[in-house]
Motif scaffolding. Structure first.
Motif, short mmCIF file in Angstrom:
data_model
loop_
_atom_site.label_atom_id
_atom_site.label_comp_id
_atom_site.label_asym_id
_atom_site.label_seq_id
_atom_site.Cartn_x
_atom_site.Cartn_y
_atom_site.Cartn_z
N SER A 117 -33.47 -0.50 58.54
CA SER A 117 -34.15 -1.80 58.43
C SER A 117 -34.71 -2.05 57.05
N LEU A 118 -34.93 -0.99 56.27
CA LEU A 118 -35.47 -1.15 54.92
C LEU A 118 -34.38 -1.34 53.88
N GLN A 119 -33.13 -1.22 54.30
CA GLN A 119 -32.04 -1.35 53.34
C GLN A 119 -31.81 -2.82 52.98
N SER A 120 -31.29 -2.99 51.79
CA SER A 120 -31.00 -4.33 51.29
C SER A 120 -29.68 -4.82 51.87
N SER A 121 -29.48 -6.16 51.83
CA SER A 121 -28.18 -6.72 52.21
C SER A 121 -27.12 -6.32 51.20
N PHE A 122 -27.54 -6.00 49.99
CA PHE A 122 -26.61 -5.51 48.97
C PHE A 122 -26.35 -4.03 49.20
N TRP A 150 -21.19 -9.87 31.85
CA TRP A 150 -20.33 -8.71 32.04
C TRP A 150 -20.46 -8.21 33.48
N VAL A 151 -19.44 -7.53 33.94
CA VAL A 151 -19.43 -7.04 35.31
C VAL A 151 -20.30 -5.78 35.40
N ALA A 152 -21.10 -5.72 36.45
CA ALA A 152 -21.98 -4.57 36.68
C ALA A 152 -21.81 -4.07 38.11
N THR A 153 -22.16 -2.80 38.30
CA THR A 153 -22.07 -2.17 39.62
C THR A 153 -23.49 -1.92 40.14
N ILE A 154 -23.69 -2.17 41.44
CA ILE A 154 -24.98 -1.88 42.05
C ILE A 154 -25.06 -0.37 42.31
N ILE A 155 -26.06 0.28 41.70
CA ILE A 155 -26.24 1.73 41.88
C ILE A 155 -27.09 2.01 43.11
N THR A 156 -28.20 1.31 43.22
CA THR A 156 -29.06 1.44 44.40
C THR A 156 -29.87 0.17 44.54
N THR A 157 -30.53 0.02 45.66
CA THR A 157 -31.28 -1.20 45.94
C THR A 157 -32.67 -0.85 46.43
N CYS A 158 -33.56 -1.82 46.26
CA CYS A 158 -34.93 -1.69 46.78
C CYS A 158 -35.43 -3.10 47.08
N GLY A 159 -35.19 -3.56 48.31
CA GLY A 159 -35.57 -4.92 48.62
C GLY A 159 -34.78 -5.89 47.78
N GLN A 160 -35.49 -6.73 47.04
CA GLN A 160 -34.82 -7.70 46.18
C GLN A 160 -34.55 -7.14 44.78
N ARG A 174 -31.12 -15.93 49.23
CA ARG A 174 -31.11 -15.13 48.01
C ARG A 174 -32.18 -14.03 48.03
N GLY A 175 -31.73 -12.81 47.86
CA GLY A 175 -32.64 -11.67 47.71
C GLY A 175 -33.25 -11.14 48.99
N LYS A 176 -32.86 -11.68 50.15
CA LYS A 176 -33.49 -11.23 51.39
C LYS A 176 -32.68 -10.11 52.03
N THR A 182 -49.74 -11.66 57.75
CA THR A 182 -49.52 -11.42 59.17
C THR A 182 -48.17 -11.94 59.63
N THR A 183 -47.29 -12.26 58.73
CA THR A 183 -45.98 -12.75 59.15
C THR A 183 -45.18 -11.66 59.81
N GLY A 184 -45.44 -10.42 59.46
CA GLY A 184 -44.74 -9.32 60.09
C GLY A 184 -43.40 -9.01 59.47
N THR A 185 -42.95 -9.84 58.55
CA THR A 185 -41.66 -9.57 57.94
C THR A 185 -41.85 -8.93 56.60
N VAL A 186 -40.83 -8.28 56.13
CA VAL A 186 -40.89 -7.54 54.88
C VAL A 186 -40.31 -8.41 53.78
N ASN A 187 -41.09 -8.69 52.77
CA ASN A 187 -40.61 -9.50 51.67
C ASN A 187 -40.22 -8.60 50.52
N GLY A 188 -39.10 -8.92 49.89
CA GLY A 188 -38.58 -8.07 48.83
C GLY A 188 -39.52 -7.94 47.64
N ARG A 189 -40.41 -8.90 47.43
CA ARG A 189 -41.28 -8.83 46.27
C ARG A 189 -42.29 -7.69 46.40
N TYR A 190 -42.42 -7.13 47.59
CA TYR A 190 -43.34 -6.01 47.78
C TYR A 190 -42.65 -4.66 47.65
#
Length: 894
Positions: A71-76, A94-104, A180-182, A521-529
């Motif tokens: 559940s903590l993994q990114s959509s990327f 330039w083209v780049a590769t995603i190495i790892t993700t953390c939220g957004q 975007r970024g969710k 209190t929204t209960g959802t995880v926002n990537g900015r955190y």
């Protein structure tokens, strides 16, 4: 992990009574208290850290909760390709590769760098100029490699064709628009519509609406029953019963309300509710990324009549004999708990090949678990062989079941958070009382009515790691024995009230009280955190507060994860790596900024058997992490990159390696040099009376086998935990609680504690120096020639003779490394061990795949436990390892 909630008030019993009268079990207690300080209301401020310390228990590892990790993994996903603007030339891409993700946050590496990670960089999906592969071609933008690798290939077009072949591009809808970024959990919002499979019929579905989303745990309500909450259900979003709207129609299944609610409405009302929900779902469809992690069901091999053992999921307190009573298709079957009474109560469960709680015959017998006989069974002792003959049925073969011995790292007495099976809205503190194979027995604490231990599978989605409720702003039912106390601020450690020197490179710290941020209190995880990975750069200058040896023993990185948790973990490690943890805790209290979006957290420091606590402000958003880290480093007078999102590979950009503690304090702090009298002299020089030097009891050293010259510079290779206890010059300050030691004197003490008073701090490892250092006169000796030391009890002649002997002995022990141990392979390590008197142990290093980095992390307890060595060989081996460590610090660490 963004908010810290007050959990339960003293009025808890009253609230529960009102809930039992006016609320259904599905509607949990989410009351939150926000009373002012000084209020007379008492509350139980439940703290997991304190509770674990009091009970002596440990928390179940976070990695054991697979569904939470997902559940903590990114959509990327790592490996995806995208086009990103060049940092030095924003008009080109330039083209780049995603190495790892953390939220957004994404860690990217430009294509062409290969395995070189030095140019990796973090970017925020919400603000960075990112596009799917092919965007530049469609929009006539220039694709150009970065300047650093422009000359690496002559034909970049051919390189890109080869590199992009077979790769995945990042989805366009995740790089632009409302998605975007969710991450998948963020995409599930209140009023989202999902299809829910019937609990008994796998071919029947009905649409449900999301009422709450608590970190991916969804409170669902059937459409058409919006006015009542009595039939609400709680399911984790990864549950295989949940499908996107339209899935039922695509597979030609029935769309009907469940039997238990069908009679509550007439047919026209159900039909109207269905049409409305289908129209709403078409207007606001739930993104398919939500279901990307749903596991595909594998085919089962059960047939009707097969016997097995099963946990009754409605009352999960017993394991009973059960039978396969129906096979729907190659994916679904029906399992019914056996009941031999004339009028049996049929308790049936819809199952599949990987369903939780179904076990092969004789599982209980093999695992020492009590099997509850079927109701109406006449025999005294239940025996499967007799029972199968009586029923004329065969046992389901073992290959029909999933791995029944996989425990995922759970062990007895671990603590976690678990759903109350009798009230799904309630999550309680739970203790593991037993683990058998893949089943655990949990004791729920804090229940109003005592309940038996209930059985749960290790992969159940109704169990969560310690801190999960707090991280998602959900109420946790604490144990009954939580300490009641007046609500107050916890600040045992008082900040030092010394005036900051004007030239110290620390930003001015305002002391105005910052407004406490309102909990989300929204209960959802926002990537900015989400906090990026923070690196502990042990080569950087550690300053006057921190022990470099202990810094070297810390993990290389922490995170990614929620900002507050990652930063709290880093600060806790920094506190534990200090000479005086209480002093560091005091300094951390002063780090604040009114512009920060912060959260107050309680940190602990243990020193000389005492525990200190203080409230520290920690930033909550990813954009403030870098500034927060630099502020903390500046406050501790260490290199700004000691812990930061930047990985220091070889040379620190701050060029901090040239500084010793004294030099750093002088050049950066602009402080006056204090001439400190020898330990034991009275600082009041007017009296003319000099007290004899205070001699301390020498601690027996583990690895010291030869005497060492007192003037040798101490490279602390072990960084043992005992060093904090050896800082005796500060004992008076801690015992009296006074702040008599100025910041200058404190720096001088920590700076000279290992060099100027070698007799008071016996070193645990043989001191080795590089050949260049051995040619220089010892700097400490020069400092001592100019002052009187009446405590010395031997003559100058004896002293010279002893020094010459020790120089000769030290030359024999000196180790000069040809290469950096951090870069040693397993073969290099084995080759080194074979050259020592521990050559017979070389094969262990080969078998355990111990390379240079692992070698430097080995300690005596680790060697004894992991290599199963007796004390004698272990000490000899550690002596050789210490030689490498000390040589490493002398030749390469700076």
């Amino acid at each position: 992990m963004e908010t810290r909630m007050s959990l339960i008030s003293a009025m808890q019993e009253t609230q529960h009574l009102s809930q039992e009268k006016g609320q259904s079990p599905a509607n949990g207690n989410r009351e939150q208290f926000d009373s002012d300080d000084g209020s007379s209301i008492e509350e139980t401020d439940f703290n997991w850290d304190e509770y674990l310390e009091e009970t002596g228990a440990s928390a179940a590892p976070h990695t054991s909760f697979r569904h939470v990790e997902i559940s903590l993994q990114s959509s990327f996903q790592p490996g995806m390709k995208l086009e990103v603007a060049n940092k030095n030339n924003p008009d080109t891409y330039w083209v780049a590769t995603i190495i790892t993700t953390c939220g957004q946050l994404l860690l990217l590496r430009y294509c062409g760098y290969g395995d070189d990670r030095r140019a990796d960089f973090w970017c925020d999906v919400m603000t960075a100029d990112l596009h799917p592969v092919g965007w530049c071609t469609q929009n006539n933008k220039v694709l150009m490699p970065p300047d650093a690798i422009k000359e690496k290939y002559t034909d970049w077009t051919a390189f890109l064709i080869h590199d992009l072949t077979g790769s995945r591009t990042a989805p366009a809808n995740l790089l632009e628009g409302p998605l975007r970024g969710k991450n998948p959990v963020d995409l599930i919002t209140v009023d989202s519509l999902i299809e829910l499979q019937d609990s008994q019929n796998p071919f029947q579905y009905w649409i449900v609406s999301v009422v709450e989303n608590v970190g991916g745990r969804l409170r669902l309500r059937y459409v058409g029953l919006e006015e009542t909450e009595s039939y609400d259900q709680w399911l984790f979003y990864l549950d295989c019963r949940l499908r996107p709207v339209g899935w039922c129609q695509e597979n030609k299944y029935r769309m009907d309300p469940p039997a238990e609610i069908y009679s509550l409405k007439n047919i026209s009302e159900w039909k109207c509710a269905l049409e409305k929900s289908l129209n709403d779902a078409a207007k606001f469809p739930l993104p398919m990324e939500v279901f990307k992690d749903h596991a595909d069901l594998r085919s089962h091999f059960f047939t009707v009549g097969m016997k097995l053992e099963a946990v009754d999921m409605r009352e999960p307190f017993n394991i009973c004999p059960a039978s396969v009573t129906k096979v729907f298709n190659n994916h679904y079957l029906q399992v019914t708990i056996d009941d031999l009474r004339p009028e049996p109560s049929k308790i049936s469960m819809l199952c599949h090949a990987d369903s939780l709680g179904i076990l092969p015959v004789q599982w209980c017998l093999k695992n020492g678990v009590n099997l509850t006989p079927p109701k109406g069974y006449s025999g005294q002792d239940f025996d499967w062989a007799d029972y199968q003959k009586q029923c004329g049925a065969e046992a389901a073969p073992h290959f029909c079941f999933r791995n029944t011995s996989f425990s995922r790292g759970f062990t007895k007495n671990m603590k976690l958070e678990a759903v109350n099976p009798r009230n799904p809205a309630e999550i309680c503190v739970a203790s593991i009382t037993s683990v058998k194979g893949r089943l655990m027995w949990l004791h729920l604490e804090g229940l109003q009515m005592p309940a038996p231990e209930y059985i749960v599978d290790v992969e159940s989605m109704d169990i969560f790691p310690v801190g999960w409720c707090e991280a998602n702003a959900y109420n946790l039912m604490p144990p009954h024995k939580a300490v009641l106390r007046k609500k107050r601020k916890i600040a045992v450690v008082q900040p030092e009230k010394h005036r900051l020197p004007s030239a110290v490179p620390v930003e001015k710290i305002p002391h105005d009280l910052c407004p406490v941020p309102q909990p989300d209190t929204t209960g959802t995880v926002n990537g900015r955190y989400c906090c990026p990975q923070l690196f502990i750069n042990h080569r950087c200058f550690s300053g006057p507060y921190l022990n470099k040896g202990r810094i070297a023993e810390l993990p290389q990185s922490v995170g990614p994860g929620k900002c507050v948790l990652v930063l709290k973990e880093v600060l806790s490690m920094v506190i534990n790596a200090a000479y005086k943890p209480g002093s560091v805790l005091r300094e951390l209290q002063l780090v604040e900024d009114p512009q920060w979006n912060f959260q107050e957290e309680t940190l602990k420091a243990k020193y000389r058997g005492k525990t200190y606590r203080a409230t520290v402000k920690i930033v909550r958003t990813s954009d403030q992490v870098a500034d927060f880290c630099r502020r903390v480093c500046a406050k501790l007078e260490c290199c700004p990159n000691l812990f930061s999102p930047v990985l220091v590979a070889e040379v620190c950009p701050e060029n901090c390696s040239i500084h010793t503690k004294t030099k750093y304090t002088y050049y950066y702090g602009k402080r006056k040099k204090i001439i400190k009298p020898p330990i034991g002299e009275n600082n009041n020089m007017t009296s003319g009376h000099i007290k004899p030097a205070r001699r301390r009891k020498r601690r027996k050293s583990i690895f010291v086998q030869k005497k060492r010259r007192p003037s040798a510079v101490d490279f602390n290779a072990v960084g043992s935990a005992e060093e904090s206890e050896e800082e005796e010059p500060d004992a008076m300050e801690d015992e009296t609680g006074s702040e008599e030691t100025s910041s200058e004197l404190r720096d001088d003490q920590t700076d000279n504690s290992s060099a100027e008073v070698p007799s008071a701090r016996p070193r645990r490892s043989v001191t080795l120096r590089s050949s260049t250092e051995s040619d220089r006169p010892p700097p400490i000796e020069r400092a001592r020639r100019g002052r009187k030391t009446p405590s010395l009890s031997y003559t100058e002649g004896e002293k010279c003779t002893q020094v010459k002997e020790e120089i000769k002995q030290e030359e024999e022990e000196k180790l000069i490394l040809d290469s950096n141990p951090l870069e040693w392979t397993v073969t290099d390590v084995v080759r080194f061990i074979k050259l020592t008197d521990c050559a017979p142990l070389a094969k262990i290093f080969q078998e355990q795949d111990i390379d240079g980095q692992a070698l430097l992390l080995l300690t005596l307890p680790t060697v004894q436990e992991c290599m199963e060595l007796k004390l004698g060989p272990a000490i000899k081996l550690c002596h050789q390892i210490e030689r490498v460590k000390v040589a490493f610090y002398a030749q390469y660490a700076n």
